[in-house]
Design a protein around this motif. Sequence first.
Motif, PDB file in Angstrom:
ATOM      1  N   TRP A 102      15.651  19.549 -32.732  1.00 39.71           N
ATOM      2  CA  TRP A 102      16.069  18.192 -33.060  1.00 39.71           C
ATOM      3  C   TRP A 102      16.828  18.105 -34.395  1.00 39.71           C
ATOM      4  O   TRP A 102      17.003  17.025 -34.942  1.00 39.71           O
ATOM      5  CB  TRP A 102      14.872  17.227 -33.099  1.00 39.71           C
ATOM      6  CG  TRP A 102      14.092  17.176 -31.836  1.00 39.71           C
ATOM      7  CD1 TRP A 102      12.916  17.825 -31.578  1.00 39.71           C
ATOM      8  CD2 TRP A 102      14.410  16.476 -30.642  1.00 39.71           C
ATOM      9  NE1 TRP A 102      12.492  17.556 -30.312  1.00 39.71           N
ATOM     10  CE2 TRP A 102      13.404  16.729 -29.705  1.00 39.71           C
ATOM     11  CE3 TRP A 102      15.471  15.655 -30.269  1.00 39.71           C
ATOM     12  CZ2 TRP A 102      13.417  16.197 -28.433  1.00 39.71           C
ATOM     13  CZ3 TRP A 102      15.473  15.122 -28.998  1.00 39.71           C
ATOM     14  CH2 TRP A 102      14.456  15.395 -28.100  1.00 39.71           C
ATOM     15  N   SER A 103      17.251  19.229 -34.940  1.00 39.11           N
ATOM     16  CA  SER A 103      17.919  19.210 -36.249  1.00 39.11           C
ATOM     17  C   SER A 103      19.263  18.483 -36.209  1.00 39.11           C
ATOM     18  O   SER A 103      19.780  18.102 -37.264  1.00 39.11           O
ATOM     19  CB  SER A 103      18.084  20.637 -36.778  1.00 39.11           C
ATOM     20  OG  SER A 103      18.856  21.401 -35.884  1.00 39.11           O
ATOM     21  N   ASN A 104      19.820  18.282 -35.038  1.00 34.52           N
ATOM     22  CA  ASN A 104      21.060  17.507 -34.932  1.00 34.52           C
ATOM     23  C   ASN A 104      20.791  15.999 -34.984  1.00 34.52           C
ATOM     24  O   ASN A 104      21.705  15.203 -35.138  1.00 34.52           O
ATOM     25  CB  ASN A 104      21.817  17.859 -33.644  1.00 34.52           C
ATOM     26  CG  ASN A 104      20.997  17.580 -32.400  1.00 34.52           C
ATOM     27  OD1 ASN A 104      19.762  17.683 -32.426  1.00 34.52           O
ATOM     28  ND2 ASN A 104      21.655  17.251 -31.311  1.00 34.52           N
ATOM     29  N   VAL A 105      19.511  15.597 -34.893  1.00 39.87           N
ATOM     30  CA  VAL A 105      19.113  14.196 -34.928  1.00 39.87           C
ATOM     31  C   VAL A 105      18.363  13.865 -36.216  1.00 39.87           C
ATOM     32  O   VAL A 105      18.589  12.841 -36.850  1.00 39.87           O
ATOM     33  CB  VAL A 105      18.220  13.850 -33.709  1.00 39.87           C
ATOM     34  CG1 VAL A 105      17.730  12.418 -33.777  1.00 39.87           C
ATOM     35  CG2 VAL A 105      18.955  14.121 -32.414  1.00 39.87           C
ATOM     36  N   LEU A 106      17.457  14.773 -36.608  1.00 34.85           N
ATOM     37  CA  LEU A 106      16.607  14.566 -37.771  1.00 34.85           C
ATOM     38  C   LEU A 106      16.414  15.898 -38.479  1.00 34.85           C
ATOM     39  O   LEU A 106      15.986  16.877 -37.868  1.00 34.85           O
ATOM     40  CB  LEU A 106      15.247  14.006 -37.331  1.00 34.85           C
ATOM     41  CG  LEU A 106      14.282  13.597 -38.434  1.00 34.85           C
ATOM     42  CD1 LEU A 106      14.780  12.314 -39.101  1.00 34.85           C
ATOM     43  CD2 LEU A 106      12.889  13.364 -37.865  1.00 34.85           C
ATOM     44  N   ASN A 107      16.737  15.932 -39.763  1.00 37.73           N
ATOM     45  CA  ASN A 107      16.603  17.159 -40.542  1.00 37.73           C
ATOM     46  C   ASN A 107      15.444  16.996 -41.516  1.00 37.73           C
ATOM     47  O   ASN A 107      15.421  16.035 -42.286  1.00 37.73           O
ATOM     48  CB  ASN A 107      17.910  17.447 -41.284  1.00 37.73           C
ATOM     49  CG  ASN A 107      17.879  18.772 -41.979  1.00 37.73           C
ATOM     50  OD1 ASN A 107      17.402  18.855 -43.097  1.00 37.73           O
ATOM     51  ND2 ASN A 107      18.380  19.796 -41.331  1.00 37.73           N
ATOM     52  N   VAL A 108      14.484  17.938 -41.461  1.00 32.04           N
ATOM     53  CA  VAL A 108      13.327  17.906 -42.353  1.00 32.04           C
ATOM     54  C   VAL A 108      13.296  19.216 -43.130  1.00 32.04           C
ATOM     55  O   VAL A 108      13.209  20.295 -42.541  1.00 32.04           O
ATOM     56  CB  VAL A 108      12.005  17.736 -41.565  1.00 32.04           C
ATOM     57  CG1 VAL A 108      10.815  17.705 -42.524  1.00 32.04           C
ATOM     58  CG2 VAL A 108      12.047  16.482 -40.709  1.00 32.04           C
ATOM     59  N   ARG A 109      13.387  19.113 -44.452  1.00 37.28           N
ATOM     60  CA  ARG A 109      13.311  20.286 -45.323  1.00 37.28           C
ATOM     61  C   ARG A 109      12.102  20.112 -46.236  1.00 37.28           C
ATOM     62  O   ARG A 109      12.070  19.200 -47.059  1.00 37.28           O
ATOM     63  CB  ARG A 109      14.579  20.447 -46.149  1.00 37.28           C
ATOM     64  CG  ARG A 109      15.786  20.747 -45.298  1.00 37.28           C
ATOM     65  CD  ARG A 109      16.996  21.112 -46.149  1.00 37.28           C
ATOM     66  NE  ARG A 109      18.154  21.347 -45.324  1.00 37.28           N
ATOM     67  CZ  ARG A 109      18.442  22.507 -44.742  1.00 37.28           C
ATOM     68  NH1 ARG A 109      17.651  23.537 -44.912  1.00 37.28           N
ATOM     69  NH2 ARG A 109      19.521  22.641 -44.009  1.00 37.28           N
ATOM     70  N   GLU A 110      11.128  21.000 -46.038  1.00 39.24           N
ATOM     71  CA  GLU A 110       9.866  20.897 -46.771  1.00 39.24           C
ATOM     72  C   GLU A 110       9.720  22.065 -47.731  1.00 39.24           C
ATOM     73  O   GLU A 110      10.046  23.202 -47.406  1.00 39.24           O
ATOM     74  CB  GLU A 110       8.696  20.904 -45.790  1.00 39.24           C
ATOM     75  CG  GLU A 110       7.346  20.851 -46.461  1.00 39.24           C
ATOM     76  CD  GLU A 110       6.190  21.024 -45.495  1.00 39.24           C
ATOM     77  OE1 GLU A 110       5.079  20.592 -45.828  1.00 39.24           O
ATOM     78  OE2 GLU A 110       6.399  21.620 -44.413  1.00 39.24           O
ATOM     79  N   THR A 111       9.212  21.772 -48.926  1.00 37.54           N
ATOM     80  CA  THR A 111       8.881  22.810 -49.903  1.00 37.54           C
ATOM     81  C   THR A 111       7.437  22.592 -50.334  1.00 37.54           C
ATOM     82  O   THR A 111       7.041  21.478 -50.677  1.00 37.54           O
ATOM     83  CB  THR A 111       9.804  22.736 -51.143  1.00 37.54           C
ATOM     84  OG1 THR A 111      11.149  22.864 -50.711  1.00 37.54           O
ATOM     85  CG2 THR A 111       9.474  23.841 -52.126  1.00 37.54           C
ATOM     86  N   VAL A 112       6.664  23.681 -50.289  1.00 40.16           N
ATOM     87  CA  VAL A 112       5.261  23.657 -50.705  1.00 40.16           C
ATOM     88  C   VAL A 112       5.086  24.722 -51.787  1.00 40.16           C
ATOM     89  O   VAL A 112       5.597  25.831 -51.657  1.00 40.16           O
ATOM     90  CB  VAL A 112       4.325  23.955 -49.511  1.00 40.16           C
ATOM     91  CG1 VAL A 112       2.899  24.203 -49.968  1.00 40.16           C
ATOM     92  CG2 VAL A 112       4.369  22.817 -48.512  1.00 40.16           C
TER      93      VAL A 112
END
Length: 190
Positions: A102-112
Amino acid sequence: MKVFSSNCTFDYSWDEVSTANWRKYCPWNDKSPHVIAVDTLSRVVDSQTGILRTERLITCNQSVPQWVLSLFGGSSTSHVYEVSYVDPMTKKVTMCSTNLTWSNVLNVRETVIYQPSPSMPTSKTDFQQEAKITALCSGWQKIKNKIEEASVERFGQNAKRGREGFEAVLEMSRRVFSEQREHENQKMQS
């Protein structure tokens, strides 16, 4: 773009947290039943810095609303790409992940980030989490904002469950290691 951030302190040492981190999606963690598989793609230690770099593919079964599947197609199975860095010298674990599905619709970039707590560096570990969420609906700012807001809210709910599950994994790991040390001590005394 909307940002979710969270901080907390675990009552476990950095050694315990950085070790248990590899088991957070284990079968007995009842807070992560959505994780189907975790595949290690590469793992290498930098000979100069000692930093362990690991790439993983995490496969999940997400509860995607039927209308989303009808509108965009696809399935409820999703993939997340994660790169982590474990620095034993500075005692810092950094994990960066991004959704592939779904990266073409919603991009989530997480850093922990996990690192020893300055207040009690030998017994507590600080946890920092940040997710940048961007809906990719060009031209529809109102819809884009709603999607991002809903995604941040859902991310927050999942993050809370994730921390609860990780606490359970940490507790189980502590018990296992304590039993193992006790068993080794008994063997040495015999």
